[in-house]
Design an enzyme around this catalytic site. Structure first.
Site, PDB file in Angstrom:
ATOM      1  N   GLY A   1       0.812  -1.244  -0.123  1.00 46.27           N
ATOM      2  CA  GLY A   1      -0.022  -0.105   0.073  1.00 46.27           C
ATOM      3  C   GLY A   1       0.880   1.209  -0.030  1.00 46.27           C
ATOM      4  N   GLY A   2       0.365   2.272  -0.091  1.00 48.06           N
ATOM      5  CA  GLY A   2       0.987   3.507   0.090  1.00 48.06           C
ATOM      6  C   GLY A   2       1.947   3.637   1.187  1.00 48.06           C
TER       7      GLY A   2
ATOM      8  N   GLY B   1       3.213   1.299   2.848  1.00 51.43           N
ATOM      9  CA  GLY B   1       4.214   0.233   3.219  1.00 51.43           C
ATOM     10  C   GLY B   1       3.813  -1.101   2.758  1.00 51.43           C
TER      11      GLY B   1
ATOM     12  CE  LYS C   1       1.606  -1.012   7.396  1.00 47.95           C
ATOM     13  NZ  LYS C   1       0.350  -0.477   7.933  1.00 47.95           N
TER      14      LYS C   1
ATOM     15  CG  ASP D   1      -9.795   4.807   8.827  1.00 48.72           C
ATOM     16  OD1 ASP D   1     -10.728   5.112   8.559  1.00 48.72           O
ATOM     17  OD2 ASP D   1      -8.760   4.254   8.337  1.00 48.72           O
TER      18      ASP D   1
END
Lengths: 194, 825
Positions: B75-76, B78, B95, B188
């Site tokens: 993903g953006g 990592g 990660k 989130d």
């Protein structure tokens, strides 16, 4: 004037220019937080201050008119940041002892204002580099990294990337040129501190 | 042989060291190469600077102690790898922060926080972080590898029954509640952040990812593709940036997820422009979920979880989970009990203050937690509680803006509801009833709803009097407030109320106590409203005494002092006393000093500004007057918002007239009328009609102008001799005269003059001004001989009072009348 020729500051006056806002946050968030830390705020407080400043920017930038008499954006933003830091310290006055303790956690040994000046430039440089690397092939990016960070000579870089010397030089020149362009768009002279 | 230009490599060599002699010679001859060298040097300098600031980017995914097996996702932020920990042979998810991201302090911080939060939380429903570190400048962490699918994918694949879905959701709630207890918000929550493994166990991912939900919202606004999926679950306060997210923001996100689980869709539209989506989240009511009758409770539960105002939401994830369990067990819900209230609340959603008042009052006696409190009230006779509630109400209503709230029907409904509640819920606690009723009365007073204010203040007074040992100071306050209302209504009882308040305060308080001054001021203003010479004298003495008391208690620099100075100045201005300007200037200076210290101006300074402006206008200092009036208008707008109040517009209109701009004045009067109708249309139809008629009169070339009837009605409403009536007549008459309609103007002026004469006696300076106006109109209409006696009378009064300014004005007018009438045959 085409969009690319506009500076970031001109672009964020348009609240709908999402790309500009994204870049803007990316660029100024670390700067604001770093400044607050340099003022002695603990990390969480510094983040809070950063957010408060960003909120001010979100509200005020769309109407921001550059006026030379009022000083540059750099000065304006620092004023905002300083004001928010002072507000924060004031509101935390009751918890004075804690503040004193947290103050030692800030970036040591740097006067906040010096920090601001220095960080202003380095954050812009860092941002410009990231932006400049964006369009590059992975080989070119890797070559630049090897030159820049591993401080390798061109032959070594060629050996590791499989590029020839001319390609490496071209890549380097191209990336640097783009860094300059980005800095210009940000309203920061590339050769300011030469 | 032709000289060879330098290669890139040779140029690069030259920028770090002095070039060899032959290269130097070439550079001296070849402009191309020397330019290239200059560019290369600039590049080298920039390069060096970049080297100083750039952080080492992440390059190779190699983490000591782990064997990386494969990439799981990228993903953006990592890359996540499947890896095996050497020491334990445990399979983990590793990660690693991406190079671009690790260059940014923000991303690093966010990553670090993920690690920190992940390691702090230990719960079967939360993915555990085992290990973390930094390798080659790139931070990484190792976490439990969950083999599962996201919640939405799981539900789509397995199509569970409602109760099964709710049990999954309860497991999710338990995990989030655990994090909340540890002081950690998720911020989130969305189906993509919830994993369900093969055994049906729920795991929450990415704590702290959206570390800063407000910024996250901004970021999302910048990247619509990535964002819509996420924003749909954000709470209103997260997208409007109105407040820092708290546990209730997570409650809201859970509410959206639950709604989606239950109905298969989102509670509102998240298609369309970003601003429309944000607007929907912030304001759109959730579409009523289509549920079978037996599941109706679930709708109430969802509505409570999805409250826009978080004060009304479930206060915690536990509360939400508890109700869900009640629902699963088919027991009554907390949410259902709120429902009746909920309906009222919906209707009042825009009126937060009103809602708070209702809540407060229902709290006093209603079905929520009121019973216990009511018992306490009864048990303790609860004077302090009454005072507290009263204080809270005052606080809530204190900022109520009369101009804005005048037509605010819901607020009125709420106050009416509150009034009804007092009788039943506070039964048996008359002092508490009195205290709340007092506040209610004061609120109505500030909303300029005088009839209601009077009713409540009288009732409060009666209740105070029925209580043995009632607080005499509260009684005095009640009397003073009643007095203010009655003064406004031109009721002679106003004087009596203030007299009694003053007596009570004098008896109960130390003579130096400034509260006495409050009663003195009230009494003075009430007396002044009677416009009788002896009363005016007494009013003047009272204000002087009040001022002295306040000065002794607080010194010059106090708002109460300033307020009293303004009241005194107003009184003195009727007699054109030379002290007027000094008083006003001092008061204004005080207000200004305080405004500089505080954030906003004091509402009382508006009266000071307008009074001062009126004074300056009467002295012909129109520019200064206008400046002050502008300030007053700005402050009014700042404090009360919205359009200018009718009162302010009328003041501007008078100023325009003084400047000879009759058409401009008329336009302002028209706006004042529209404003007044909008604000008071329903409430005071009579007065609105009056003013409407007056303004229409300005237009009309009609044979029978409706003044007479209009004034008759206005007088009936306001009482004979009302200051405003004559004031309005003069204003309109001057406007008419300025438009060259002397014939229409004259009767109005005569009538105004009569009112003033009746009200204030023949020697009143106000009458003097009316006489002068009338004389001026007659002169301009070429009826100079008729004008002469009026000017003479005016001059007599001015001289009688020793008022040099007005006297000069009168002499000048007299001269012009006589001069021309002498020329006339």
């Amino acid at each position: 004037m085409t969009t690319t020729r506009k500076t970031l500051l001109q672009r964020v006056r348009d609240p709908a220019d999402r790309d500009a806002w994204e870049q803007f946050f990316e660029l100024y968030s670390p700067l604001l937080e770093g400044y607050a830390r340099a003022c002695g705020l603990a990390r969480a407080d510094a983040q809070e201050v950063r957010d408060q400043c960003l909120e001010v920017l979100v509200r005020r930038l769309p109407g921001f008119e550059y006026e030379r008499s009022k000083g540059s954006f750099q000065v304006w933003l620092q004023k905002i940041a300083r004001g928010k830091v002072v507000d924060h310290l004031r509101s935390a006055r009751v918890a004075r002892e804690e503040t004193a303790e947290l103050a030692t956690l800030g970036d040591a040994g740097l006067e906040p204002d010096q920090h601001w000046e220095r960080q202003w430039r380095s954050e812009h440089l860092r941002y410009a580099l990231r932006d400049a690397l964006r369009g590059e092939t992975s080989d070119a990016e890797r070559a630049f990294e090897l030159l820049l960070l591993d401080e390798l000579g061109v032959p070594e870089v060629c050996a590791r990337t499989g590029l020839n010397a001319n390609q490496v030089y071209k890549a380097k020149a191209r990336i640097l040129r783009r860094v300059r362009e980005v800095l210009e768009r940000l309203g920061v002279g590339a050769e300011e501190q030469m | 042989m032709r000289e060879r230009c330098l290669t890139e490599e040779e140029l690069q060599g030259c920028d770090s060291q002095d070039p060899s002699p032959d290269r130097a010679a070439h550079l001296a001859r070849c402009p191309g190469c020397s330019e290239r060298l200059a560019a290369a040097r600039a590049d080298a300098s920039l390069f060096a600077e970049l080297r100083g600031v750039a952080q080492r980017p992440w390059t190779t995914p190699s983490v000591p102690g782990y064997k990386i097996e494969s990439e799981l996702s990228r993903g953006g932020q990592g890359v996540i790898y499947r890896a095996v920990q050497d020491a334990t042979q445990r399979v983990v998810a590793l990660k690693i922060l991406a190079p671009a991201a690790s260059g940014s302090a923000r991303e690093r911080r966010r990553f670090e926080r993920e690690v920190e939060l992940g390691s702090r939380l230990s719960h079967p429903g939360i993915v555990t972080v085992f290990d973390s570190g930094v390798t080659d400048g790139a931070p990484w962490y190792a976490m439990e590898l969950v083999a599962g699918e996201t919640l939405d994918a799981h539900v789509a694949r397995t199509q569970p029954a409602l109760d099964e879905k709710l049990r999954l959701f309860l497991a999710l709630c338990a995990a989030v509640a655990h994090a909340h207890r540890a002081g950690i918000l998720h911020r989130d929550l969305k189906p993509a952040n919830v994993l369900v493994d093969a055994t049906g166990r729920v795991r929450v991912l990415d704590f702290g990812t959206a570390i800063d939900a407000r910024r996250a919202a901004q970021r999302r606004v910048t990247a619509p593709g990535e964002f819509l999926g996420t924003l749909a679950y954000a709470a209103p306060e997260q997208v409007t940036l109105d407040a820092q997210p708290d546990t209730r923001s997570d409650v809201y996100s859970l509410g959206v997820m639950l709604y989606e689980l239950v109905t298969g869709r989102l509670p509102y539209d998240v298609q369309g422009s970003l601003s429309a989506v944000v607007e929907n989240i912030a304001r759109a009511a959730p579409a009523p979920p289509a549920l079978p009758r037996r599941d109706r409770d679930l709708a109430a539960l969802l509505a409570t979880a999805l409250e826009k105002d978080r004060e009304r939401r479930y206060p915690s994830v536990e509360a939400l989970a508890r109700d869900l369990e009640h629902f699963l067990a088919r027991q009554p819900l907390e949410a259902r009990r709120h429902e009746l209230f909920h309906v009222t609340r919906k209707a009042l959603a825009r009126h937060r203050r009103a809602v708070l008042v209702t809540a407060l009052l229902l709290l006093l006696g209603g079905g929520l937690i009121g019973a216990a409190l009511r018992e306490r009230w009864r048990a303790e006779r609860a004077r302090e509680n009454a005072a507290l509630v009263s204080a809270v109400m005052q606080d809530l209503l204190g900022a109520a803006a009369p101009q804005r709230m005048g037509a605010d029907a819901p607020l009125r409904d709420v106050l009416a509801l509150a009034a009804r509640e007092i009788g039943t819920t506070l039964e048996g606690a008359p002092d508490a009833q009195a205290a709340v009723q007092l506040t209610l009365g004061d609120t109505y007073r500030r909303l300029l709803m005088h009839t209601e204010a009077e009713t409540h203040l009288r009732a409060a007074l009666e209740r105070f009097r029925a209580v043995d040992g009632a607080d005499q100071l509260e009684v005095a306050r009640c009397l003073d407030l009643l007095g203010l209302v009655l003064t406004h209504e031109n009721h002679p009882e106003a004087v009596l109320a203030h007299e009694e308040a003053l007596a009570l305060r004098r008896a109960a308080l130390d003579p130096g106590d400034p509260r006495i001054a409050e009663s003195e001021r009230g009494l003075a203003v009430a007396l002044a409203a009677q416009f009788r010479e002896p009363d005016l004298e007494r009013a003047r003495a009272l204000l002087a005494s009040a001022l002295e008391r306040l000065l002794a208690a607080w010194g010059e620099d106090h708002l109460e002092v300033a307020e009293t100075q303004v009241a005194l100045a107003r009184l003195e201005s009727w007699s054109d006393s030379p002290t007027v300007e000094g008083l006003l200037a001092r008061a204004l200076a005080t207000f200004d000093r305080h405004a500089q210290q505080g954030e906003r101006g004091d509402p009382r300074s508006i009266a000071c500004l307008t009074e001062y402006a009126a004074f300056l206008q009467s002295r012909g200092r129109l520019d200064e007057a206008e400046a002050l009036l502008e300030r007053a208008a700005r402050l009014t707008e700042e404090l009360y918002g919205g359009e200018l109040a009718a009162e302010m517009l009328r003041r501007f209109a008078r100023l325009r007239m003084a400047r000879g701009d009759a058409l401009g004045a008329e336009e302002l009067l028209r706006r004042a009328l529209a404003r007044e109708l909008a604000a008071w249309g329903e409430r005071r139809p009579e007065e609105a009609q009056e003013i409407g008629a007056l303004t229409t009169a300005l237009e009309g070339a009609g044979a029978e102008p409706p003044y007479a009837a209009a004034f008759a009605r206005l007088r009936r409403y306001r009482g004979d001799g009302a200051f405003e009536v004559a004031q309005w007549m003069n204003t309109i008459a001057v406007a008419l005269a300025a438009q060259g309609r002397a014939a229409a103007s004259e009767p109005v002026l005569r009538e105004a003059l009569n009112i003033r004469c009746r009200a204030w006696g023949s020697d009143c300076p106000v009458r003097q001004r009316s006489l002068l106006l009338l004389a001026g109109v007659l002169r301009d209409a070429d009826r100079k001989s008729e004008a002469v006696p009026f000017v003479q009378e005016s001059l007599r009064i001015a001289e009688h009072h020793g008022d040099e300014g007005p006297a000069r004005e009168a002499r000048a007018l007299l001269a012009s009348c006589c001069a021309s009438s002498a020329e006339a045959p």
